[in-house]
Design an enzyme around this catalytic site. Structure first.
Site, PDB file in Angstrom:
ATOM      1  N   HIS A  31       0.836  -1.194   0.000  1.00  0.00           N
ATOM      2  CA  HIS A  31       0.000   0.000   0.000  1.00  0.00           C
ATOM      3  C   HIS A  31       0.872   1.246   0.000  1.00  0.00           C
ATOM      4  CE1 HIS A  31      -3.980   1.904   0.530  1.00  0.00           C
ATOM      5  NE2 HIS A  31      -3.230   2.890   0.963  1.00  0.00           N
ATOM      6  N   CYS A  32       1.058   1.815  -1.180  1.00  0.00           N
ATOM      7  CA  CYS A  32       1.819   3.057  -1.320  1.00  0.00           C
ATOM      8  C   CYS A  32       1.279   3.784  -2.553  1.00  0.00           C
ATOM      9  CB  CYS A  32       3.308   2.772  -1.466  1.00  0.00           C
ATOM     10  SG  CYS A  32       3.712   1.546  -2.706  1.00  0.00           S
ATOM     11  N   HIS A  33       1.708   5.034  -2.703  1.00  0.00           N
ATOM     12  CA  HIS A  33       1.169   5.864  -3.781  1.00  0.00           C
ATOM     13  C   HIS A  33       2.301   6.639  -4.446  1.00  0.00           C
ATOM     14  CE1 HIS A  33      -2.678   5.430  -1.575  1.00  0.00           C
ATOM     15  NE2 HIS A  33      -2.024   5.826  -0.512  1.00  0.00           N
ATOM     16  N   TYR A  49      -8.345  16.924  -1.813  1.00  0.00           N
ATOM     17  CA  TYR A  49      -7.108  17.475  -1.258  1.00  0.00           C
ATOM     18  C   TYR A  49      -6.085  17.545  -2.379  1.00  0.00           C
ATOM     19  CZ  TYR A  49      -5.306  12.676  -1.261  1.00  0.00           C
ATOM     20  OH  TYR A  49      -4.907  11.404  -1.635  1.00  0.00           O
ATOM     21  N   ARG A 124      -9.955  -0.006  -6.855  1.00  0.00           N
ATOM     22  CA  ARG A 124     -10.180   0.487  -5.498  1.00  0.00           C
ATOM     23  C   ARG A 124     -11.547   1.145  -5.410  1.00  0.00           C
ATOM     24  NH1 ARG A 124      -7.127   4.889  -2.131  1.00  0.00           N
ATOM     25  NH2 ARG A 124      -6.985   3.938  -0.045  1.00  0.00           N
ATOM     26  N   ARG A 130     -14.753  11.972   3.494  1.00  0.00           N
ATOM     27  CA  ARG A 130     -13.836  13.129   3.402  1.00  0.00           C
ATOM     28  C   ARG A 130     -12.949  13.019   2.150  1.00  0.00           C
ATOM     29  NH1 ARG A 130      -8.756  11.384   4.914  1.00  0.00           N
ATOM     30  NH2 ARG A 130      -8.723   9.643   6.396  1.00  0.00           N
ATOM     31  N   HIS A 181      -6.148  -0.740   5.741  1.00  0.00           N
ATOM     32  CA  HIS A 181      -5.959  -0.232   7.091  1.00  0.00           C
ATOM     33  C   HIS A 181      -6.928  -0.842   8.106  1.00  0.00           C
ATOM     34  CE1 HIS A 181      -3.843   2.129   4.334  1.00  0.00           C
ATOM     35  NE2 HIS A 181      -4.650   3.165   4.223  1.00  0.00           N
ATOM     36  N   ASP A 256       2.016   2.987   3.248  1.00  0.00           N
ATOM     37  CA  ASP A 256       1.112   4.102   2.935  1.00  0.00           C
ATOM     38  C   ASP A 256       1.883   5.379   2.585  1.00  0.00           C
ATOM     39  OD1 ASP A 256      -1.426   6.187   4.365  1.00  0.00           O
ATOM     40  OD2 ASP A 256      -1.323   5.282   2.377  1.00  0.00           O
TER      41      ASP A 256
HETATM   42  O1  LIG Z   1      -3.583   6.860   1.573  1.00  0.00           O
HETATM   43  C1  LIG Z   1      -4.463   6.262   2.218  1.00  0.00           C
HETATM   44  O2  LIG Z   1      -4.635   5.040   2.147  1.00  0.00           O
HETATM   45  C2  LIG Z   1      -5.320   7.028   3.055  1.00  0.00           C
HETATM   46  C3  LIG Z   1      -5.905   8.196   2.667  1.00  0.00           C
HETATM   47  C4  LIG Z   1      -6.078   8.691   1.329  1.00  0.00           C
HETATM   48  C5  LIG Z   1      -6.488   7.907   0.292  1.00  0.00           C
HETATM   49  O3  LIG Z   1      -6.584   6.620   0.416  1.00  0.00           O
HETATM   50  C6  LIG Z   1      -6.846   8.479  -1.044  1.00  0.00           C
HETATM   51  O4  LIG Z   1      -6.822   9.705  -1.222  1.00  0.00           O
HETATM   52  O5  LIG Z   1      -7.172   7.672  -1.912  1.00  0.00           O
HETATM   53  C7  LIG Z   1      -6.548   8.957   3.732  1.00  0.00           C
HETATM   54  O6  LIG Z   1      -6.964   8.319   4.743  1.00  0.00           O
HETATM   55  O7  LIG Z   1      -6.664  10.179   3.592  1.00  0.00           O
END
Ligand SMILES: O=C(O)/C=C(\C=C(/O)C(=O)O)C(=O)O
Length: 304
Positions: A31-33, A49, A124, A130, A181, A256
């Site tokens: 789980h990473c971005h 955001y 996903r 939020r 999570h 994350d």
């Molecule tokens: O990165 C995460 O897993 C958690 C968050 C964000 C996202 O998952 C997203 O914007 O897709 C969060 O809790 O704000």
């Protein structure tokens, strides 16, 4: 287009410590971005955001610094259904990354096959109010039935308190499910309280895998004491331990990184690695969590 980071949104930890816990060869960060860079990969107009730029070079540098072998990149809401930044990172990984995409219900089979050939293994569904305005279940069902023939799974992100309302929808989806999570339990509640018991029962009754990630998001006791004593996120520990003990073959771990939407503290990724033995207490649990389970799910051809 110039993008301005959401005010008080913290950047990722600049100099993560070298973990004391040695990750086993083959560890997968599931789980990473990657975010942007915005000049190359613009953020989605519908986003709630705006992150800092966090590109593939920084992600892969962190991978190597922590001793991780492979990554599963997860599409975040700030990029909407434009998966190009993630696909670029997967392409640059020399086969060491897979991805979870966000797609719209009108996606075609040919487009899905193209995503599969680019390393995508799932989609996903995000239910955090939020993060997304709506999650229309009819559209999500359409997507689920389109991806099932590819052998993909669905990554679901929801608040623990919302499981009661969402559970029947999840159980009827035609693919395996991977929960982000730990389903975001309320760590002020007892681990054997009604909400987490519902979550564990949901996991037991369905083809559900669980990421025991993001203690830093869930903890109310917070990061390690400033004196350096390792007391990281101690109130989240019982929840991770319970999931791992009950479902040792269906748990996954992730950093994350770059930790979107954190405003009060930013975790040292090295300490997040040192958190692992607190919840996966035996070498067998650790190897299943970090290597066996994610390899079976994302690189099944590599399973001996
Ligand atoms: O990165 C995460 O897993 C958690 C968050 C964000 C996202 O998952 C997203 O914007 O897709 C969060 O809790 O704000």
């Amino acid at each position: 287009e110039q993008f301005t980071k959401t005010p008080d949104w913290l950047d990722w930890y600049p100099n993560p410590s070298k973990p004391r816990f040695a990750l086993p060869q083959g560890t997968v960060d599931t789980h990473c971005h990657v975010f942007g860079p915005g000049a190359t990969f613009p953020f989605a107009p519908e986003r709630k955001y705006t992150p800092c730029d966090a590109g593939k070079d920084q992600l892969f540098a962190l991978r190597d610094h922590l001793g991780i072998s492979r990554n599963v990149l997860v599409q975040a809401t700030c990029h909407g259904a434009d998966n190009s930044a993630m696909l670029d990172a997967i392409d640059a990984s020399n086969g060491r990354a897979r991805g979870i995409a966000t797609v719209r219900p009108d996606i075609t089979h040919d487009e899905l096959v193209q995503l599969h050939n680019s390393g995508i293994r799932g989609v996903r569904f995000n239910f955090l109010k939020r993060l997304v305005n709506t999650s229309p279940k009819d559209e999500l069902r359409t997507i689920a039935h389109k991806i099932a023939p590819l052998g993909w799974h669905i990554v679901i992100y929801f608040e623990g308190a919302d499981l009661e309302e969402l559970e029947a929808f999840f159980a009827a989806l035609p693919t395996p499910l991977v929960v982000d999570h730990m389903g975001r339990p309320d760590t002020s509640q007892p681990v054997d309280g009604p909400d987490f018991t519902r979550f564990l029962r949901f996991t037991d009754k369905n083809d559900v895998w669980v990421k025991v990630s993001c203690p830093e998001r869930l903890s109310l006791t917070g990061p390690p004491a400033l004196n350096g004593e390792l007391r990281p996120y101690q109130d989240a520990v019982p929840f991770g331990r319970r999931v791992i003990a009950e479902f040792p073959d269906r748990v996954l771990w992730g950093t994350d990184w770059p930790h979107p939407n954190l405003k009060d503290h930013m975790p040292d990724d090295g300490l997040l690695v040192d958190y692992i033995p607190l919840i996966a207490e035996t070498p067998d649990q650790q190897h299943k969590l970090l290597v066996d389970n994610p390899t079976r799910l994302y690189w099944p051809g590599d399973v001996a």
